[in-house]
Scaffold this motif. Sequence first.
Motif, mmCIF file in Angstrom:
data_model
loop_
_atom_site.group_PDB
_atom_site.id
_atom_site.type_symbol
_atom_site.label_atom_id
_atom_site.label_comp_id
_atom_site.label_asym_id
_atom_site.label_seq_id
_atom_site.Cartn_x
_atom_site.Cartn_y
_atom_site.Cartn_z
ATOM 1 N N UNK A 1 38.082 -2.265 80.910
ATOM 2 C CA UNK A 1 36.824 -1.914 80.760
ATOM 3 C C UNK A 1 36.190 -1.954 82.249
ATOM 4 N N UNK A 2 35.240 -0.602 82.106
ATOM 5 C CA UNK A 2 34.700 -0.928 83.714
ATOM 6 C C UNK A 2 32.966 -0.864 83.299
ATOM 7 N N UNK A 3 32.473 -1.580 84.321
ATOM 8 C CA UNK A 3 30.788 -1.488 84.320
ATOM 9 C C UNK A 3 30.269 -0.687 85.650
ATOM 10 N N UNK A 4 29.621 0.270 85.298
ATOM 11 C CA UNK A 4 29.232 0.918 86.312
ATOM 12 C C UNK A 4 27.558 1.075 86.241
ATOM 13 N N UNK A 5 26.804 1.583 87.213
ATOM 14 C CA UNK A 5 25.726 2.181 87.146
ATOM 15 C C UNK A 5 25.520 3.533 87.649
ATOM 16 N N UNK A 6 25.338 4.450 86.531
ATOM 17 C CA UNK A 6 25.633 5.937 86.943
ATOM 18 C C UNK A 6 24.623 6.276 87.894
ATOM 19 N N UNK A 7 23.513 5.631 88.084
ATOM 20 C CA UNK A 7 22.439 5.878 89.140
ATOM 21 C C UNK A 7 22.935 5.418 90.606
ATOM 22 N N UNK A 8 23.845 4.765 90.914
ATOM 23 C CA UNK A 8 24.289 4.590 92.099
ATOM 24 C C UNK A 8 25.656 5.105 92.343
ATOM 25 N N UNK A 9 26.351 5.905 91.624
ATOM 26 C CA UNK A 9 27.695 6.044 91.734
ATOM 27 C C UNK A 9 27.905 7.363 92.654
ATOM 28 N N UNK A 10 26.584 7.940 92.828
ATOM 29 C CA UNK A 10 26.698 9.190 93.877
ATOM 30 C C UNK A 10 26.619 10.584 93.139
ATOM 31 N N UNK A 11 25.845 10.766 92.233
ATOM 32 C CA UNK A 11 25.481 11.862 91.621
ATOM 33 C C UNK A 11 26.413 12.255 90.592
ATOM 34 N N UNK A 12 25.822 13.350 89.657
ATOM 35 C CA UNK A 12 26.534 13.760 88.391
ATOM 36 C C UNK A 12 27.972 14.013 88.373
ATOM 37 N N UNK A 13 28.307 14.904 89.533
ATOM 38 C CA UNK A 13 29.677 15.346 89.801
ATOM 39 C C UNK A 13 30.635 13.932 89.719
ATOM 40 N N UNK A 14 30.124 13.062 90.353
ATOM 41 C CA UNK A 14 31.121 11.781 90.586
ATOM 42 C C UNK A 14 31.156 10.924 89.445
ATOM 43 N N UNK A 15 30.051 10.820 88.611
ATOM 44 C CA UNK A 15 29.795 10.362 87.205
ATOM 45 C C UNK A 15 31.096 11.211 86.291
ATOM 46 N N UNK A 16 30.976 12.406 86.416
ATOM 47 C CA UNK A 16 31.685 13.248 85.518
ATOM 48 C C UNK A 16 33.207 12.749 85.790
ATOM 49 N N UNK A 17 33.623 12.474 87.064
ATOM 50 C CA UNK A 17 34.844 12.235 87.607
ATOM 51 C C UNK A 17 35.322 10.765 86.635
ATOM 52 N N UNK A 18 34.443 9.904 86.893
ATOM 53 C CA UNK A 18 34.711 8.826 86.214
ATOM 54 C C UNK A 18 34.771 8.688 84.679
ATOM 55 N N UNK A 19 33.948 9.709 84.147
ATOM 56 C CA UNK A 19 33.974 9.832 82.792
ATOM 57 C C UNK A 19 35.336 10.417 82.120
#
Length: 346
Positions: free
Chosen positions: A94-112
Motif C-alpha cells: 500500500x502507499x500513502x501519498x498526498x496528491x497535493x504535494x506530488x507535483x500536479x495532476x499528471x504526476x498523480x495520474x502516473x501514480x494512479x
Amino acid sequence: MSRVVSIGNVNIGGNNKVAIQSMATFKIADTVRAAEECKRLKENGLDIMRFSVTDEKDAAAFATVKKLSGVPLVADIHFDYKLAQKSIDGGADKIRINPGNIGGEDKVKQVALALKSANIPVRVGSNTGSIDKDFLFKYGKNEVSLGESALKNVAILEKYGVDNIVVSVKASDVNLAVKAYEYVAKRCDYPLHLGVTEAGTEYHGVIKNSIGIGSLLMRGIGDTIRVSLSADPIREVVAARAILSALDLVNDCVKIIACPTCGRCEWDCMAFAKKVEEYTLNVKKPLKIAVMGCAVNGPGEAADADLGVAGAKDECVIFVRGKIVKKVAKEKIEQEFFKEIDRCTQ
Ligand code: SF4
C-alpha cells in the motif's frame, strides 16, 4: 459499513477486525533491521507496518523486508511521484501519498496507473498542515476544511480510476480529529485510518489517542488505527491493543484488572500487577486476570476474572471466578501465580 480493502494478506473495512499499524523510526533500506522491527512489533499485535521512503534504496527494499518479516508494508511518500512508482514496483502493499504535494495532476495520474496495475491500495487524506488553501479560506481550520480536503484528494484519485482507497483526516487536537472523521465517515464508504497525530509523549499521547480513536470506534467509525506516540513503536502497538481490548474489539489478549489499593492492602499489589502485565504482554488468549490488594474484598470485587490473586497479611490467595482455590506464602506467589497463568494460557 465501509468497503473492504486488502493490504497484503490483511483485510480492513467491512466486518474485518480493526487492524493495528505502526511506523518505523528508521529507514527501510536497512532491510535486516527493518524486518527484525516488523517481527518484534508483530509479536505484540502489529498487523501492518509503515516506512517512509526518501530515496530509491528505500523504494527497492519492500519486497525483501516483506519476505523476511511476513508483515504487510506501507510506503509513505511525499513530493516525489517517481518514488511512489518505484515503491509500488519494489513490493509495497500500500502507499500513502498526498496528491497535493506530488507535483500536479499528471504526476498523480502516473501514480494512479501504477496503483491500478499493481492492484494495491493507497491512503490519502489530510491533516491540519495540509488543508487545501481554498477550503481554509472558505471555512477556516475546522472539520469541514479538513474533511473536504481529504475528500478532494479522494476525488483526484477516483478521476483516474482508483477506488482502492483508505482515508485519514489527522489532527493533533482530539475534538477536531473526531469531528473530521465523523464528517468524512458520513460522506464516503472507504475504510478509515484513525489516529490523533503528533499526540505527544507516551502518557499524554495514549490519553489523547484513547479518547479520539476510542470514541470513534465506539460509534462504529474506523477500520485501522495507529496510536502515534513519541516513544518506542512497541508502545504504540501495545496501546493500540489495549484500546481495542477495552472496547472488546479483540478477543485475543489478556485483560488485567487491578485495584487502586487502600488501607486494607498488605502487600505490594501495584508492583505485582505490573509484573503480571509484562508477563502476559505477548499472550494471545482471551483471559481476564485480577490483581487485588486484599483477600477480604478482592476476590468478590473481581469475581468476573478468570484468574486472580489477592494479598493478605502473611500469604496471598489465588482465586478463580471469585472462589479462592489456593493459599500461597507471599515469597512464593510470583512463581505459583505465573504457573497458574501458564496453565490457563496453554
Ligand atoms: Fe482496598 Fe481490598 Fe478493594 Fe483493593 S480490593 S481497593 S485493597 S478493599
